[in-house]
Motif scaffolding. Structure first.
Motif, PDB file in Angstrom:
ATOM      1  N   GLY A 127      -0.457   4.890  -0.011  1.00  0.00           N
ATOM      2  CA  GLY A 127       0.604   5.890   0.089  1.00  0.00           C
ATOM      3  C   GLY A 127       1.065   6.166   1.505  1.00  0.00           C
ATOM      4  O   GLY A 127       2.020   6.935   1.698  1.00  0.00           O
ATOM      5  N   ALA A 128       0.455   5.565   2.514  1.00  0.00           N
ATOM      6  CA  ALA A 128       0.817   5.833   3.907  1.00  0.00           C
ATOM      7  C   ALA A 128       2.196   5.272   4.212  1.00  0.00           C
ATOM      8  O   ALA A 128       2.467   4.100   3.956  1.00  0.00           O
ATOM      9  CB  ALA A 128      -0.219   5.218   4.848  1.00  0.00           C
ATOM     10  N   LEU A 154     -10.970   8.308  -0.481  1.00  0.00           N
ATOM     11  CA  LEU A 154     -11.214   6.904  -0.188  1.00  0.00           C
ATOM     12  C   LEU A 154      -9.927   6.125  -0.185  1.00  0.00           C
ATOM     13  O   LEU A 154      -9.672   5.308   0.707  1.00  0.00           O
ATOM     14  CB  LEU A 154     -12.199   6.322  -1.203  1.00  0.00           C
ATOM     15  N   MET A 155      -9.107   6.364  -1.188  1.00  0.00           N
ATOM     16  CA  MET A 155      -7.854   5.616  -1.288  1.00  0.00           C
ATOM     17  C   MET A 155      -6.924   5.977  -0.141  1.00  0.00           C
ATOM     18  O   MET A 155      -6.220   5.118   0.395  1.00  0.00           O
ATOM     19  CB  MET A 155      -7.197   5.890  -2.643  1.00  0.00           C
ATOM     20  N   LYS A 156      -6.929   7.249   0.281  1.00  0.00           N
ATOM     21  CA  LYS A 156      -6.124   7.627   1.449  1.00  0.00           C
ATOM     22  C   LYS A 156      -6.629   6.945   2.704  1.00  0.00           C
ATOM     23  O   LYS A 156      -5.847   6.504   3.552  1.00  0.00           O
ATOM     24  CB  LYS A 156      -6.158   9.141   1.624  1.00  0.00           C
ATOM     25  N   SER A 157      -7.954   6.829   2.811  1.00  0.00           N
ATOM     26  CA  SER A 157      -8.521   6.178   3.999  1.00  0.00           C
ATOM     27  C   SER A 157      -8.196   4.700   4.048  1.00  0.00           C
ATOM     28  O   SER A 157      -8.187   4.093   5.117  1.00  0.00           O
ATOM     29  CB  SER A 157     -10.048   6.375   4.031  1.00  0.00           C
ATOM     30  N   LEU A 158      -7.940   4.133   2.894  1.00  0.00           N
ATOM     31  CA  LEU A 158      -7.570   2.715   2.837  1.00  0.00           C
ATOM     32  C   LEU A 158      -6.076   2.487   3.051  1.00  0.00           C
ATOM     33  O   LEU A 158      -5.610   1.357   3.003  1.00  0.00           O
ATOM     34  CB  LEU A 158      -7.978   2.131   1.479  1.00  0.00           C
ATOM     35  N   ALA A 172       0.815  -1.224   0.000  1.00  0.00           N
ATOM     36  CA  ALA A 172       0.000   0.000   0.000  1.00  0.00           C
ATOM     37  C   ALA A 172       0.842   1.265   0.000  1.00  0.00           C
ATOM     38  O   ALA A 172       0.465   2.273  -0.601  1.00  0.00           O
ATOM     39  CB  ALA A 172      -0.942  -0.002   1.214  1.00  0.00           C
ATOM     40  N   HIS A 173       2.032   1.227   0.626  1.00  0.00           N
ATOM     41  CA  HIS A 173       2.793   2.470   0.763  1.00  0.00           C
ATOM     42  C   HIS A 173       3.368   2.972  -0.559  1.00  0.00           C
ATOM     43  O   HIS A 173       3.776   4.119  -0.659  1.00  0.00           O
ATOM     44  CB  HIS A 173       3.908   2.316   1.809  1.00  0.00           C
ATOM     45  N   ILE A 174       3.392   2.135  -1.601  1.00  0.00           N
ATOM     46  CA  ILE A 174       3.900   2.632  -2.886  1.00  0.00           C
ATOM     47  C   ILE A 174       2.774   2.871  -3.884  1.00  0.00           C
ATOM     48  O   ILE A 174       3.011   3.053  -5.074  1.00  0.00           O
ATOM     49  CB  ILE A 174       4.971   1.692  -3.494  1.00  0.00           C
ATOM     50  N   LEU A 175       1.522   2.862  -3.415  1.00  0.00           N
ATOM     51  CA  LEU A 175       0.389   3.156  -4.277  1.00  0.00           C
ATOM     52  C   LEU A 175       0.032   4.638  -4.177  1.00  0.00           C
ATOM     53  O   LEU A 175       0.063   5.232  -3.097  1.00  0.00           O
ATOM     54  CB  LEU A 175      -0.831   2.310  -3.876  1.00  0.00           C
ATOM     55  N   ASN A 176      -0.320   5.228  -5.277  1.00  0.00           N
ATOM     56  CA  ASN A 176      -0.788   6.613  -5.256  1.00  0.00           C
ATOM     57  C   ASN A 176      -2.179   6.686  -4.622  1.00  0.00           C
ATOM     58  O   ASN A 176      -2.970   5.738  -4.731  1.00  0.00           O
ATOM     59  CB  ASN A 176      -0.820   7.196  -6.668  1.00  0.00           C
TER      60      ASN A 176
END
Length: 475
Positions: free
Chosen positions: A404-405, A397-401, A388-392
């Motif tokens: 990129g974290a 919604l995508m940030k909440s999932l 997940a950390h290398i996904l834009n």
């Protein structure tokens, strides 16, 4: 007493000169006609061996310990495929095998024969078999028969109606059905070497009772021009022996002016094509630029399209040189483009330069191996998601999932290296690319080893729990 009768002509003593090897009496009309007819036959036909022992250059098959010789000694001649280049004696060997094995010789050519000819040959062989006579069926250019026609031989070979001897210049593995190959033994005939060709020239001189009008250097050139083909060298010898008696010996230049140069044995869509490109590729891989230049030149002399060679050299640059010399692939593209701009023959020099570049470059197939291993791993692991950390995360919604974290921007890290994991979750890291340590890859290997150390340090740091401060109340 009755008068003495003169002796009959048959009882008359022979002239003294005949007893001591003098000139024989003039031949009669029939003998002279037969001699003239024999002289009219081509030299290669007049010198055709009459016994297997006279065949030159195939001692591995026909010598005392040869494969075919042992078959004949056992009285068990198997069906054979004679595979070899032109002019090495395939047809002659088949004829002499029939004689040595006591079989009737029957011949077909795949170029001129069809199903009706095959059926007639099989019927005739069956008729001979009923009278106790076996048949050796010789099929020239057997590879030219299609699959169905080749299958037609199977019953008569299996039941012994014929002993099949097929001749081919093509690799039987590709040109003949597996069913035929399983019922025949493949005998590989060699191209005639210099010693075998010289024996043929000596026989031609003996039959003609005069030496070839050549000096030693030209004699060597003549053998080279024949390129291992016995029929061809005898045809050339016949042209030389037709020169007027007393002709001064020719030097190489005079010989070349008299005789046309034989085209090199090369067929762009047959086995020789693949043999020579394989020789070029493996010479380059073995870093022998001289041998590679030779095979490159052989292909050009045989009429190969230089574009095909350029494509194969480009593949070699990527497959066998790789990152050991990162300039090899751009050099291959540049040579290819140069040829396209200049054409032949000027553009061929650019390809020759590329051959030398690749032959002298350090070699590594590490990228090639890594690519194959990565493809295999991709096939086996299916649809694993990236971590997940290398996904834009372009949406809330995508940030909440968690997209990129925790991503670490490498340019902001010490040494420009974060050491984060980039493999899918649930898949262990796999070192596909393992530099060979030659050429430029020696420096790459040092960098990778350094980064591996930093990655291990990060992993240890993340696995070590933070220390609690001393003192203070206990929870």
């Amino acid at each position: 007493m009755p008068p003495r009768r003169p002796p009959s002509p048959a009882a008359a003593p022979a002239p003294a000169e005949d007893l001591f090897g003098g000139p024989p009496a003039p031949p009669g009309p029939e003998a002279a006609e037969a001699q003239a007819a024999d002289t009219a036959r081509p030299l290669a036909d007049r010198l055709r061996p009459r016994r297997l022992e006279e065949v030159v250059g195939q001692e591995h098959l026909l010598g005392p310990q040869g494969s075919i010789s042992r078959m004949l000694e056992r009285g068990a001649l198997a069906s054979l495929i004679l595979w070899g280049p032109p002019g090495v004696g395939k047809t002659t060997i088949a004829r002499l095998l029939a004689e040595a094995a006591g079989l009737r010789f029957a011949a077909l050519s795949a170029v001129f024969s069809g199903v009706a000819d095959l059926k007639r040959a099989f019927d005739e062989a069956r008729a001979r078999r009923t009278s106790g006579q076996g048949t050796l069926l010789f099929v020239d250019e057997i590879h030219r028969f299609n699959r169905a026609q080749q299958d037609g031989f199977l019953p008569v070979v299996e039941d012994g109606t014929v002993t099949l001897v097929g001749a081919t210049t093509e690799n039987p593995s590709f040109a003949l059905n597996g069913a035929i190959l399983s019922r025949c033994q493949v005998m590989v005939l060699k191209r005639l070497d210099d010693a075998a060709l010289e024996r043929l020239l000596a026989r031609a001189e003996e039959l003609s009772e005069r030496p070839l009008p050549l000096d030693e250097a030209a004699r060597g050139v003549l053998r080279a021009m024949a390129d291992g083909d016995g029929r061809y060298i005898l045809n050339m010898a016949e042209q030389l022996l037709a020169l007027p008696a007393g002709t001064a010996p020719l030097d190489p230049a005079g010989l070349s002016a008299l005789l046309a140069k034989r085209a090199a044995l090369y067929d762009k869509d047959r086995e020789e094509h693949y043999n020579l490109i394989s020789a070029l590729h493996k010479s380059l891989r073995g870093s022998d630029a001289d041998a590679a230049l030779y095979w490159f030149s052989r292909m050009l002399e045989g009429g190969e399209d230089p574009r095909y060679i350029a494509r194969r050299l480009t593949r070699f640059a990527a497959e066998d040189v790789g990152m050991a010399d990162p300039t090899a692939l751009p050099a291959a593209i540049a040579a290819w483009e140069t040829y396209e701009r200049l054409g032949s023959p000027e553009g061929e020099l650019a390809l020759a330069q590329l051959v030398v570049h690749l032959g002298t470059a350090p070699k590594s197939n590490a990228v090639y191996v890594a690519y194959k291993e990565a493809r295999r791993a991709a096939k086996e692991t299916g649809s694993l998601m990236p971590p997940a950390h290398i996904l834009n995360a372009p949406t809330k919604l995508m940030k909440s999932l968690g997209y990129g974290a925790g991503y670490a921007y490498d340019h902001d890290e010490a040494e420009g290296f974060s050491g984060q994991n980039y493999f899918p979750d649930g898949m262990a890291r796999q070192p596909f690319y393992r530099p060979a340590g030659r050429g430029a890859e020696a420096r790459i290997l040092q960098r990778l080893e350094h980064w591996a150390g930093l990655r291990e340090e990060r992993a240890r740091a993340e696995a070590t729990p933070p220390r609690r401060p001393r003192g203070g109340s206990q929870p």
